[in-house]
Write an enzyme that holds these catalytic residues in place. Structure first.
Site, PDB file in Angstrom:
ATOM      1  CD  GLU A 181      -1.774   4.364   7.929  1.00 59.56           C
ATOM      2  OE1 GLU A 181      -1.519   4.792   9.087  1.00 59.56           O
ATOM      3  OE2 GLU A 181      -1.936   5.104   6.950  1.00 59.56           O
ATOM      4  CE1 TYR A 198      -0.139   3.375  13.404  1.00 61.50           C
ATOM      5  CE2 TYR A 198      -2.080   4.467  12.513  1.00 61.50           C
ATOM      6  CZ  TYR A 198      -0.830   3.896  12.331  1.00 61.50           C
ATOM      7  OH  TYR A 198      -0.292   3.829  11.071  1.00 61.50           O
ATOM      8  CD  GLU A 227      -4.879   7.813   9.496  1.00 61.92           C
ATOM      9  OE1 GLU A 227      -4.570   6.727   9.998  1.00 61.92           O
ATOM     10  OE2 GLU A 227      -4.270   8.876   9.735  1.00 61.92           O
ATOM     11  NE  ARG A 237      -3.039   2.874   2.455  1.00 57.56           N
ATOM     12  CZ  ARG A 237      -3.184   3.674   3.486  1.00 57.56           C
ATOM     13  NH1 ARG A 237      -2.886   3.263   4.700  1.00 57.56           N
ATOM     14  NH2 ARG A 237      -3.632   4.895   3.321  1.00 57.56           N
ATOM     15  CG  ASN A 280      -5.459   3.543   8.354  1.00 55.63           C
ATOM     16  OD1 ASN A 280      -5.604   2.558   7.643  1.00 55.63           O
ATOM     17  ND2 ASN A 280      -5.018   4.694   7.882  1.00 55.63           N
ATOM     18  CG  HIS A 328      -1.233   9.289   3.026  1.00 62.55           C
ATOM     19  ND1 HIS A 328      -1.266   7.933   3.318  1.00 62.55           N
ATOM     20  CD2 HIS A 328      -0.965   9.906   4.205  1.00 62.55           C
ATOM     21  CE1 HIS A 328      -1.003   7.757   4.614  1.00 62.55           C
ATOM     22  NE2 HIS A 328      -0.810   8.943   5.172  1.00 62.55           N
TER      23      HIS A 328
END
Length: 449
Positions: free
Chosen positions: A363, A291, A168, A79, A289, A123
């Site tokens: 991600e 985290y 995002e 990606r 994504n 992005h």
């Protein structure tokens, strides 16, 4: 060690992720125009140590070496992101032949190595001429983005099997336009809501343009995590609920349900009902994504709270992010909470039901220094095990793309954070695979049998 790794089966796709501005460098080569991030980095005080992505990892010149690293790692998917200002320096009009030619070389190199290209169209590197014209505050950019998507489909649809529209949108909205910590550095507060709507509309128009151009397997990469109230007090629960809506459901509900959370449609510009029909154009997958979770309470006015990625938020907000204690932390100060990964996956399953398409984890990763990065191995081990539990529980997840292949330019944090499986010496640009690279290679090999 390999025997204890979870087995995801031979059809599960393993990958790594990067983005153009963070790794490519060659910011003024090959006809590339300036982006909002070039402009932002040039403004004193915006980026740690005044660092920029002008050279970054020099992937533009070293992509062959980086593809070889991916081949040896064993990933089947890469990606990356197209640089909009490299392909259309003005964000409109004719294609820059040399710029798009770079991606021709990259895609062909990937295919020759047996790696599936999975490009992201955007992005965060908005062409500066479009930013000068109002950027994502203005509706016109959605038309420009649809045109950009169409020309990429015309060039690559026959060779690229998996597409991602936007990365995002919450981060560009909040960090770029609401609080000014990322490019373009505006501080619009809640007046940044049109930025969210226009990114979502651009996404929907891009899905339609890509499909019309022959592209298949199209999705988005959207950042999501649980939001936990700081206490059971009603004011903390209410504040956390609002924050949860702003960072999660404002961006997922329009795509997957065709509506905004209650009270937000009225704040959006344009013919919202008609736009939502475009925004909710069915997807082939939803890229998630993830985290870390966020702890949120009612505002207290304390100086050491109310920060996102360590960057203070403006006063007067009706919520306050708090420091989440009791968990290990990455070098970036993010808490390591694998169970929160499983939690957000189950929340998506419960909230969207049969409206939820297959998921790719587009991600997930962490920042740790050093080449013998045992902390990164422990982090990834915990998170992939949480993912396996969700899959075993019936969630349709088709792939996992680790962030990131390379240490790179980490936006306003400059080169201070290292997310890569491969260490990059930013003076010599030498690449050195880390211990986590070998661990990830073993994980992939086990799933393939």
């Amino acid at each position: 060690m390999t025997a204890d790794l979870p087995d995801f089966g031979p059809d599960f796709r393993w990958g790594v992720s990067t983005s153009a501005y963070q790794i490519e460098g060659a910011a003024t080569e090959g006809g590339r125009g300036p982006s909002a991030w070039d402009t932002f980095c040039a403004e004193p005080g915006r980026v740690l140590n005044g660092e920029t992505g002008a050279v970054a990892c020099d992937h533009y010149h070293r992509y062959g070496e980086d593809v070889a690293l991916m081949r040896d790692l064993g990933v089947d998917t890469y990606r990356f992101s197209f640089s909009w200002p490299r392909i259309q320096p003005d964000g409109r009009g004719a294609v820059n032949a040399e710029g798009i030619g770079f991606y021709d070389w990259l895609v062909d190199e990937l295919l020759a190595a047996g790696i599936q290209p999975a490009p992201t169209l955007f992005h965060w590197d908005t062409p500066q001429p479009l930013e000068d014209a109002g950027g994502w505050v203005q509706r016109d950019i959605t038309e420009r983005f649809a045109d950009y998507a169409a020309l990429l489909a015309a060039r690559f649809a026959d060779r690229v099997p998996l597409w991602i529209t936007i990365n995002e949108p919450v981060v560009l909205t909040m960090m770029g336009y609401a609080v000014g910590a990322h490019a373009p550095g505006l501080q619009l507060g809640f007046e940044a809501l049109p930025v969210a709507h226009h990114q979502l509309l651009a996404h929907g128009r891009a899905v339609q343009a890509l499909r019309a151009g022959g592209a298949r397997t199209i999705g988005i990469a959207s950042n999501h995590a649980p939001v936990w109230p700081a206490s059971d007090a009603p004011e903390d629960v209410e504040a956390a609920g609002l924050y949860d809506t702003l960072v999660n459901w404002l961006f997922a509900d329009p795509i997957l349900l065709g509506r905004y959370p209650e009270g937000f449609a009225e704040a959006m510009p344009g013919p919202v009902a008609e736009d939502l029909q475009i925004i909710s154009t069915p997807l082939d997958f939803f890229g998630l994504n993830h985290y870390a979770p966020t702890l949120v309470g009612a505002p207290t006015g304390a100086a050491d709270v109310g920060a996102t990625d360590g960057i203070p938020l403006p006063p007067g907000l009706p919520f306050e992010p708090r420091k989440l204690t009791g968990y290990p932390e990455t070098d970036f100060g993010w808490p390591v909470v694998p169970e929160a990964f499983g939690e957000i996956l189950q929340i998506f399953r419960q909230r969207y039901g049969d409206r939820l398409p297959p998921i790719y984890i587009t991600e997930n990763g962490c920042s740790y220094d050093g080449v013998d990065d045992q902390d990164r191995i422990a982090y990834l081990d915990g998170y992939v095990r949480a993912l396996k539990i969700a899959i075993d529980d019936g969630l349709d997840v088709r792939g996992y793309f680790q962030w990131s292949l390379l240490d790179n330019f980490e936006w306003a944090a400059g080169y201070s954070q290292r997310f890569g499986l491969v260490h990059v010496d930013f003076e010599t640009l030498e690449r050195t695979p880390k211990a986590s690279y070998a661990w990830y290679r073993d994980l992939i090999a086990k799933s393939r049998g």
